[in-house]
Scaffold this active site. Structure first.
Site, short mmCIF file in Angstrom:
data_model
loop_
_atom_site.label_atom_id
_atom_site.label_comp_id
_atom_site.label_asym_id
_atom_site.label_seq_id
_atom_site.Cartn_x
_atom_site.Cartn_y
_atom_site.Cartn_z
N ASP A 15 0.86 -1.25 -0.13
CA ASP A 15 -0.01 0.00 0.07
C ASP A 15 0.96 1.26 -0.06
O ASP A 15 0.77 2.18 1.02
CB ASP A 15 -0.85 0.23 1.25
CG ASP A 15 -1.61 -1.34 1.38
OD1 ASP A 15 -2.06 -1.81 0.40
OD2 ASP A 15 -2.16 -1.50 2.57
N GLU A 196 -10.97 1.24 -3.86
CA GLU A 196 -10.62 1.47 -2.84
C GLU A 196 -9.24 2.33 -2.83
O GLU A 196 -8.89 2.57 -3.97
CB GLU A 196 -10.17 0.44 -1.65
CG GLU A 196 -9.42 -0.76 -2.74
CD GLU A 196 -9.10 -2.11 -1.71
OE1 GLU A 196 -9.19 -2.07 -0.46
OE2 GLU A 196 -8.82 -3.11 -2.61
#
EC number: 3.2.1.37
Length: 554
Positions: A15, A196
């Site tokens: 991420d 997302e």
């Protein structure tokens, strides 16, 4: 042509949020249940990276005791504005589906989003301000009019709504650091689903929204949309994904998605993104989700596109037009000294490290205080480093005198509380013995004796990993030859791709020193050293735990 090797952050570093401040680049990555929270790496050439900070290091900032596996700190976002660094992140407290009579009901999860700030990348970082709990993957956008906005994905727990409700936007009051006004749903995503990981940029009067889609497995992707107004409506990129390895379970770089853009001083765009490297011939990634980076381009129609054909991830991108800036090599020698833990190491969940370990109780040894079981989500004495290579040997020397079978300590290859192999020293009625405890999805837990009636004094332990396979060894302190356990263990199960139904798996494998005392007496184990020796067939691409070297393609 000169190139470098992806990934630039090897082992569990997912991420990525990338930032440039002057000539300095920073990448923040998720740490999930591992403490301290968030890893921030620093580079000046996009190729060589070093750990600069783990900002969530106090109980007032982060306490994950009780957080389930693969919960904790998700998707940090790092920005710089008004002379300070801003970091937003999610602390996930619950993950799971509610099932009634075999059917999925409401998906009740708890996501809390926080903001911390600091004058410098190494701190001091402030105590957190709670922003919202409406979903995960928060990100900040500092507009050129001075306003600041929070984006995050919206979680919809209702069983008929698909859970991923789109991307929402809300303004932040820069004086109080709290939200103001009403949230707005600005983008619902594409048919890939699982929208997302939002990031927002402004270029030539357009607001460009970057999101992750397709889930974090083999169909992961980076998708973009744009609008003339920050509140939308947003038009999806005409090409679909701007980066993906969708469907591909083999190759040097797969699972590409969850990206973030940075521009060099010359305006050229680069994309940092998470990826996975499957074991050769096996669709499993025990090294976890790693961070890669590659150049992109802005085309004449104003859309971002990959330099590679077919929006594919690039295992060997061209070197950026930046002066090379390798960091001085300072690899940890495996010895322990008073002070903080070496940067290679982290532990699980608890901010109260003094109850778990000490570097002062016995000079030049790491002392672990026996706490809860190897499966605990609360207080484990387990100190670990990431798998970063397909082939390596990890070893340690342990001094431990258990009084009975409830006291255990040793060396563990660990993914989470449901997946591990643990070579541990304990005591039965006949004396000290070595056992291997295994927890494997689909086959349950196993415990086997490998050596009994061990002599008193320190024992050296090792874990030898060779791609899919693991074997454990032991010897008396200072002996020349290892004695090997007869079992050949499948270490590939320590990956996201092997899991129990309904359990999240978003991290990576670690090798660790551990100690338990299930009687509650807190019996300690001392470790003289801890070594990690890479044995990759390919040229070693990490001089230290965080550094990459440029290589020449031929």
């Amino acid at each position: 042509m000169n190139s470098f090797a992806n990934p630039v952050l090897r082992g569990f570093n997912p991420d990525p949020s990338i930032l440039r401040v002057g000539r300095d680049f920073y990448i923040a990555t998720s740490t999930f249940e591992w403490f301290p929270g968030v890893q921030i790496h620093h580079s000046r050439d996009l190729v060589h990276w070093r750990l600069a900070s783990r900002p969530l290091s106090r109980a007032s900032q982060l306490d994950m005791r009780g957080n389930p596996d693969s919960c904790g700190v998700w998707a940090p976002d790092l920005t710089y504005a008004d002379g300070r660094f801003w970091l937003v992140y999610t602390d996930v407290k619950r993950y799971g589906l509610t099932t009634v009579n075999g059917a999925h009901g409401a998906s009740m999860r708890d996501f809390h989003n926080y903001l911390v700030v600091a004058p410098n990348i190494d701190g001091p970082w402030s105590d957190p301000v709670h922003l919202n709990s409406s979903g995960f993957d928060p990100a900040l956008f500092h507009d050129d009019d001075g306003r600041c906005w929070l984006l995050n994905m919206l979680w919809d727990h209702r069983p008929d709504r698909g859970r991923f409700g789109g991307i929402v936007l809300q303004e932040i009051d820069k004086e109080t650091l709290r939200l103001k006004g009403e949230r707005r749903l600005i983008y619902r995503g594409t048919e890939r689903g699982f929208t997302e990981g939002p990031h927002l940029y402004k270029r030539d009067g357009w607001y460009h929204l970057l999101v992750a889609e397709g889930g974090t497995g083999w169909n992961h992707a980076v998708v973009m949309a744009r609008s003339r107004s920050i509140g939308g409506p947003y038009e999806t990129h005409p090409d679909g994904a701007v980066l993906t390895a969708a469907g591909r379970q083999e190759g040097a770089i797969t699972r590409a998605g969850h990206g973030d853009l940075v521009e060099l001083e010359d305006g050229s765009p680069w994309l940092a993104y998470l990826c996975g490297r499957p074991l050769p011939g096996l669709a499993r990634c025990p090294l976890g989700r790693e961070t890669a980076i590659q150049p992109m381009r802005w085309d004449e129609d104003g859309w971002l596109r990959s330099v590679t054909p077919g929006a594919q991830p690039d295992p060997n991108p061209p070197l950026p037009s930046l002066p090379p800036c390798p960091w001085p090599e300072q690899p940890w020698d495996g010895q322990f000294a008073p002070g903080p833990l070496p940067d290679d190491l982290q532990w699980l969940r608890s901010p109260d490290s003094g109850r778990l370990w000490s570097l002062d109780a016995r000079p030049h040894w790491l002392r672990l205080y026996g706490r809860e079981s190897i499966k605990s989500h609360f207080e484990q004495a387990l100190v670990a480093r990431r798998f970063q290579h397909f082939r390596f040997t990890a070893s340690t020397c342990i001094d431990f005198d258990p009084a009975h079978f409830q006291q255990n300590a040793g060396l563990v290859c660990y993914y989470n509380s449901t997946k591990f192999y643990y070579l541990h020293l304990t005591r039965d009625t006949g004396g000290r013995e070595l056992r291997i405890m295994s927890a494997i999805p689909g086959t349950g837990a196993h415990d086997s004796l490998v050596a009994s009636e061990l002599p008193a004094g320190p024992i050296e332990l090792c874990a030898e990993v060779d791609h899919q396979w693991l074997r454990f060894g032991w010897r008396a302190k200072g002996a020349d030859a290892w004695e090997w356990a007869p079992q050949r263990l499948d270490v590939s199960v320590l990956s996201d791709e092997v899991s129990l139904p309904g359990y999240p798996n978003f991290t990576g494998a670690f090798v660790a020193m551990a100690c338990q005392d299930l009687s509650g007496a807190g019996r300690h184990a001392d470790f003289a050293w801890f070594r990690y020796d890479a044995r990759d067939d390919a040229p070693d691409q990490s001089g230290s735990a965080t550094e990459m070297r440029a290589v020449e393609s031929r």
